[in-house]
Design a protein around this motif. Sequence first.
Motif, short mmCIF file in Angstrom:
data_model
loop_
_atom_site.label_atom_id
_atom_site.label_comp_id
_atom_site.label_asym_id
_atom_site.label_seq_id
_atom_site.Cartn_x
_atom_site.Cartn_y
_atom_site.Cartn_z
N ALA A 266 0.80 -1.22 0.00
CA ALA A 266 0.00 0.00 0.00
C ALA A 266 0.84 1.27 0.00
N HIS A 267 2.09 1.19 0.43
CA HIS A 267 2.92 2.39 0.51
C HIS A 267 3.73 2.57 -0.77
N PRO A 268 3.84 3.80 -1.29
CA PRO A 268 4.64 4.02 -2.50
C PRO A 268 6.07 3.51 -2.38
N TYR A 269 6.68 3.67 -1.19
CA TYR A 269 8.05 3.20 -1.02
C TYR A 269 8.15 1.69 -1.17
N THR A 270 7.22 0.95 -0.57
CA THR A 270 7.25 -0.50 -0.68
C THR A 270 7.10 -0.94 -2.13
N ARG A 271 6.23 -0.28 -2.86
CA ARG A 271 6.03 -0.62 -4.27
C ARG A 271 7.29 -0.34 -5.09
N GLU A 272 7.93 0.80 -4.82
CA GLU A 272 9.17 1.12 -5.51
C GLU A 272 10.28 0.15 -5.10
N LEU A 273 10.30 -0.24 -3.83
CA LEU A 273 11.32 -1.18 -3.35
C LEU A 273 11.18 -2.53 -4.06
N LEU A 274 9.95 -3.00 -4.19
CA LEU A 274 9.71 -4.25 -4.91
C LEU A 274 10.13 -4.14 -6.38
N VAL A 327 -5.16 -0.35 6.35
CA VAL A 327 -5.66 -0.33 4.98
C VAL A 327 -6.42 -1.62 4.64
N SER A 328 -6.17 -2.67 5.40
CA SER A 328 -6.93 -3.91 5.30
C SER A 328 -6.66 -4.69 6.58
N ASP A 329 -7.28 -5.83 6.72
CA ASP A 329 -7.15 -6.61 7.95
C ASP A 329 -5.68 -6.92 8.24
N ASP A 330 -5.18 -6.42 9.38
CA ASP A 330 -3.83 -6.71 9.86
C ASP A 330 -2.75 -6.10 8.97
N HIS A 331 -3.08 -5.14 8.17
CA HIS A 331 -2.14 -4.53 7.22
C HIS A 331 -2.24 -3.02 7.35
N GLY A 332 -1.13 -2.38 7.67
CA GLY A 332 -1.14 -0.94 7.84
C GLY A 332 -0.04 -0.27 7.04
N ALA A 333 -0.26 0.99 6.67
CA ALA A 333 0.74 1.77 5.94
C ALA A 333 0.66 3.22 6.39
N ALA A 334 1.82 3.86 6.47
CA ALA A 334 1.89 5.26 6.86
C ALA A 334 1.87 6.13 5.61
N CYS A 335 0.69 6.24 5.00
CA CYS A 335 0.54 7.00 3.77
C CYS A 335 -0.90 7.50 3.65
N PHE A 336 -1.06 8.73 3.13
CA PHE A 336 -2.40 9.28 2.92
C PHE A 336 -3.03 8.77 1.63
N TYR A 337 -2.22 8.22 0.72
CA TYR A 337 -2.71 7.93 -0.63
C TYR A 337 -2.44 6.48 -1.04
N THR A 338 -2.89 5.54 -0.24
CA THR A 338 -2.60 4.14 -0.52
C THR A 338 -3.32 3.64 -1.78
N ASP A 339 -4.55 4.05 -1.98
CA ASP A 339 -5.27 3.62 -3.18
C ASP A 339 -4.60 4.20 -4.44
N GLU A 340 -4.24 5.47 -4.38
CA GLU A 340 -3.57 6.11 -5.51
C GLU A 340 -2.21 5.48 -5.79
N ALA A 341 -1.52 5.04 -4.74
CA ALA A 341 -0.22 4.40 -4.93
C ALA A 341 -0.35 3.13 -5.76
N ARG A 342 -1.39 2.36 -5.48
CA ARG A 342 -1.60 1.12 -6.22
C ARG A 342 -1.89 1.40 -7.70
N GLU A 343 -2.57 2.51 -7.97
CA GLU A 343 -2.90 2.85 -9.35
C GLU A 343 -1.72 3.47 -10.08
N THR A 344 -0.96 4.29 -9.39
CA THR A 344 0.10 5.08 -10.01
C THR A 344 1.40 4.29 -10.17
#
Length: 353
Positions: A266-274, A327-344
Amino acid sequence: MATQHTKRKTRDEPSAEHNVLEITNASVAFAMERGDARVLDDVSINVRRGEVLGVVGESGSGKSMLADSMLDAIDSPGTLTGDVVFNPPEGGEPIKVNELSKEELRRFRWERVSMVVQGALDSFNPTLSIGDHFVETLRAHDYDIQEGMERARQLISDVHLEPDRVLDAYPHELSGGMKQRALIALSLILDPDVLVMDEPTAALDLLMQQSILKLLSELKAEYDLTIVIVTHDLSHVARISDRLAVMYAFELLELGPVQDIVMDPAHPYTRELLNSIPDIDADLDEMASIEGTSPDPLNVPKGCSYHTRCPLADERCRATNPDLMEVSDDHGAACFYTDEARETIPLKKEVSK
């Protein structure tokens, strides 16, 4: 339009029945001439009994400081604030780790929580045999030597080494992989509840890295261990972890079940890291890296620490540092724009679990 969130911490099993370690608002700072360098910043995380928790992030993200905090093993002149609590599996009063005396802490670090530190392959005393290291550890903790060495032989065998050869050998007579296995056995000699490993495969070749991770899974089952693995190698640790904690700029940015983190972060950093994980099958123009650099511990930007590198950052991100939000069950992220991160930021490849 900004994704709306309820400001609350991600659920992390607050009951001592489930948590072997509870870290709350942990911060580590070092006094320097230019000012205080904060290398761990208000991190709260629980380590659940019986799990493998992977702690990942770039070099200098605060991973090792978090690991050291679990044992209150911060080198001077560093200072640890916050609370670190160990819940004994046999019951009884919780142990406030960072309030222990030096003697209590010395015993805690081997008997309750044991650690294999980064660069540990060079930590053996070259003048002592491997067996002597086991004897010294047992003697320092007033354990029966004969009984302890019987356990040592079993542990050496459990890490797929020959006890007769290895216990009589000196460190220089063992390969890097053999020394790492011997260190793991040594870390378990006093039967700890938790094993913390800081970059356990960093100095090893690919095949030996995979072998060590497989070995840790076997030992977890055999000795009913809880394991914390600190590493920059997300793709490897994901294969044996139950949950992943993603750190950046000395903060916890994302936490959740490994499948959620590697399949739908959910976090932009995690997505970029992957997306930055090397792929030998990809074309050179498909190789990705995260633009920019991590912040200086003396000059962490105001607001979200990742905003200087994030393609979604706006004035809100530059002004306010978001909490870890569910952001979902047992899953958290420190970001205001988690949905947008998944799209972008689409994931370019799949990391296998």
